[in-house]
Design a protein around this motif. Structure first.
Motif, short mmCIF file in Angstrom:
data_model
loop_
_atom_site.label_atom_id
_atom_site.label_comp_id
_atom_site.label_asym_id
_atom_site.label_seq_id
_atom_site.Cartn_x
_atom_site.Cartn_y
_atom_site.Cartn_z
N VAL A 82 62.46 -50.27 104.08
CA VAL A 82 61.75 -51.46 103.60
C VAL A 82 62.71 -52.45 102.94
O VAL A 82 62.51 -53.67 103.04
CB VAL A 82 60.56 -51.07 102.68
N ILE A 83 63.77 -51.96 102.32
CA ILE A 83 64.78 -52.87 101.76
C ILE A 83 65.43 -53.66 102.89
O ILE A 83 65.68 -54.87 102.75
CB ILE A 83 65.83 -52.09 100.94
N ALA A 84 65.70 -53.01 104.00
CA ALA A 84 66.28 -53.71 105.16
C ALA A 84 65.35 -54.81 105.65
O ALA A 84 65.80 -55.91 105.98
CB ALA A 84 66.57 -52.72 106.28
N LYS A 85 64.07 -54.50 105.68
CA LYS A 85 63.08 -55.49 106.12
C LYS A 85 63.08 -56.70 105.18
O LYS A 85 63.10 -57.85 105.62
CB LYS A 85 61.70 -54.84 106.19
N HIS A 86 63.10 -56.43 103.87
CA HIS A 86 63.10 -57.52 102.89
C HIS A 86 64.39 -58.34 102.98
O HIS A 86 64.36 -59.58 102.90
CB HIS A 86 62.94 -56.97 101.48
N ALA A 87 65.52 -57.65 103.14
CA ALA A 87 66.81 -58.35 103.22
C ALA A 87 66.88 -59.23 104.46
O ALA A 87 67.43 -60.34 104.42
CB ALA A 87 67.96 -57.34 103.22
N GLU A 88 66.31 -58.75 105.55
CA GLU A 88 66.29 -59.55 106.78
C GLU A 88 65.46 -60.82 106.59
O GLU A 88 65.85 -61.90 107.05
CB GLU A 88 65.74 -58.72 107.94
N GLU A 89 64.35 -60.70 105.89
CA GLU A 89 63.52 -61.88 105.61
C GLU A 89 64.26 -62.86 104.69
O GLU A 89 64.26 -64.06 104.95
CB GLU A 89 62.21 -61.44 104.95
N LYS A 94 69.75 -62.84 109.18
CA LYS A 94 71.20 -62.62 109.19
C LYS A 94 71.58 -61.52 108.20
O LYS A 94 70.93 -61.34 107.17
CB LYS A 94 71.93 -63.91 108.80
N THR A 95 72.65 -60.81 108.53
CA THR A 95 73.18 -59.80 107.62
C THR A 95 74.07 -60.47 106.58
O THR A 95 74.40 -61.66 106.70
CB THR A 95 74.01 -58.75 108.39
N ALA A 97 77.22 -60.16 106.14
CA ALA A 97 78.45 -60.64 106.75
C ALA A 97 78.24 -61.92 107.55
O ALA A 97 79.16 -62.72 107.71
CB ALA A 97 79.05 -59.57 107.65
N GLU A 98 77.03 -62.14 108.04
CA GLU A 98 76.74 -63.31 108.85
C GLU A 98 76.38 -64.55 108.02
O GLU A 98 76.44 -65.67 108.52
CB GLU A 98 75.58 -63.01 109.81
N LEU A 99 76.00 -64.34 106.77
CA LEU A 99 75.62 -65.46 105.92
C LEU A 99 76.85 -66.24 105.46
O LEU A 99 77.91 -65.66 105.21
CB LEU A 99 74.84 -64.97 104.69
N ALA A 100 76.69 -67.53 105.32
CA ALA A 100 77.78 -68.36 104.81
C ALA A 100 78.09 -67.98 103.37
O ALA A 100 77.20 -67.55 102.62
CB ALA A 100 77.38 -69.84 104.89
N GLN A 101 79.34 -68.14 102.98
CA GLN A 101 79.74 -67.74 101.64
C GLN A 101 79.02 -68.53 100.56
O GLN A 101 78.84 -68.03 99.44
CB GLN A 101 81.25 -67.85 101.47
N SER A 107 74.11 -63.12 97.85
CA SER A 107 74.22 -62.11 96.80
C SER A 107 73.06 -61.12 96.86
O SER A 107 73.25 -59.90 96.71
CB SER A 107 74.28 -62.78 95.43
N THR A 108 71.86 -61.62 97.08
CA THR A 108 70.68 -60.75 97.17
C THR A 108 70.77 -59.84 98.39
O THR A 108 70.48 -58.64 98.30
CB THR A 108 69.39 -61.61 97.24
N VAL A 109 71.20 -60.38 99.51
CA VAL A 109 71.34 -59.58 100.73
C VAL A 109 72.44 -58.54 100.55
O VAL A 109 72.32 -57.40 101.02
CB VAL A 109 71.59 -60.49 101.96
N MET A 110 73.51 -58.90 99.83
CA MET A 110 74.59 -57.95 99.55
C MET A 110 74.06 -56.80 98.69
O MET A 110 74.33 -55.62 98.97
CB MET A 110 75.75 -58.64 98.83
#
Length: 154
Positions: A82-89, A94-95, A97-101, A107-110
């Motif tokens: 479920v954390i993966a699902k929330h992070a994807e939203e 994007k993961t 690594a795919e997000l712009a710096q 930070s939240t996805v990390m």
């Protein structure tokens, strides 16, 4: 040549030393089995207790175990999922690594990625502990069998 020289030699029956060796090896293997079983059960309990101390509850929108405390491999996996699902939203698909710096969600996805990794580590620890415990049981059975073989040939 005599008949005794032509006939194959009868197989030698192991002496008392061979019987004793089989029993000793059986005892050593059985004792190692007990050690493995205790280590596996103890590790499983420690990981469960440590995970429980974190007071994590599976999110209500999880596919399985919603609202349950995370204390075992299945609840840990469900929460990681479920954390993966929330992070994807949050990351817009994007993961980390795919997000712009400079993306404010990076930070939240990390953090979500780190949480998932920690939960998956506990799932692996539960699996290894269960494997060690099962191997302990198998070693005890093997040791018992060897002790019986050593006893029956005496």
């Amino acid at each position: 040549m005599t008949e005794a020289e032509n006939s194959p030699a009868a197989p030698e029956r192991p002496g008392r030393t061979g019987d004793r060796s089989v029993r000793v090896i059986g005892i050593v293997i059985a004792v190692m089995g007990i050690v493995f079983l205790v280590a596996g059960i103890t590790t499983y309990a420690v990981v469960s207790s440590t995970l429980g101390d974190e007071k994590i509850t599976v999110s209500d929108d999880a596919d399985h175990f919603a609202g349950k405390d995370v204390k075992g491999p299945f609840t840990a996996y469900a929460q990681a999922d479920v954390i993966a699902k929330h992070a994807e939203e949050i990351g817009g698909g994007k993961t980390y690594a795919e997000l712009a710096q400079d993306d404010p969600n990076r930070s939240t996805v990390m953090t979500a990625s780190f949480l998932r990794a920690s939960l998956f580590t506990s799932v692996v620890a539960f699996g290894v502990a269960a494997f060690v415990a099962v191997m302990g049981v198998l070693l005890m059975l093997l040791g018992w069998a060897l002790m019986r073989v050593g006893r029956s040939t005496a």
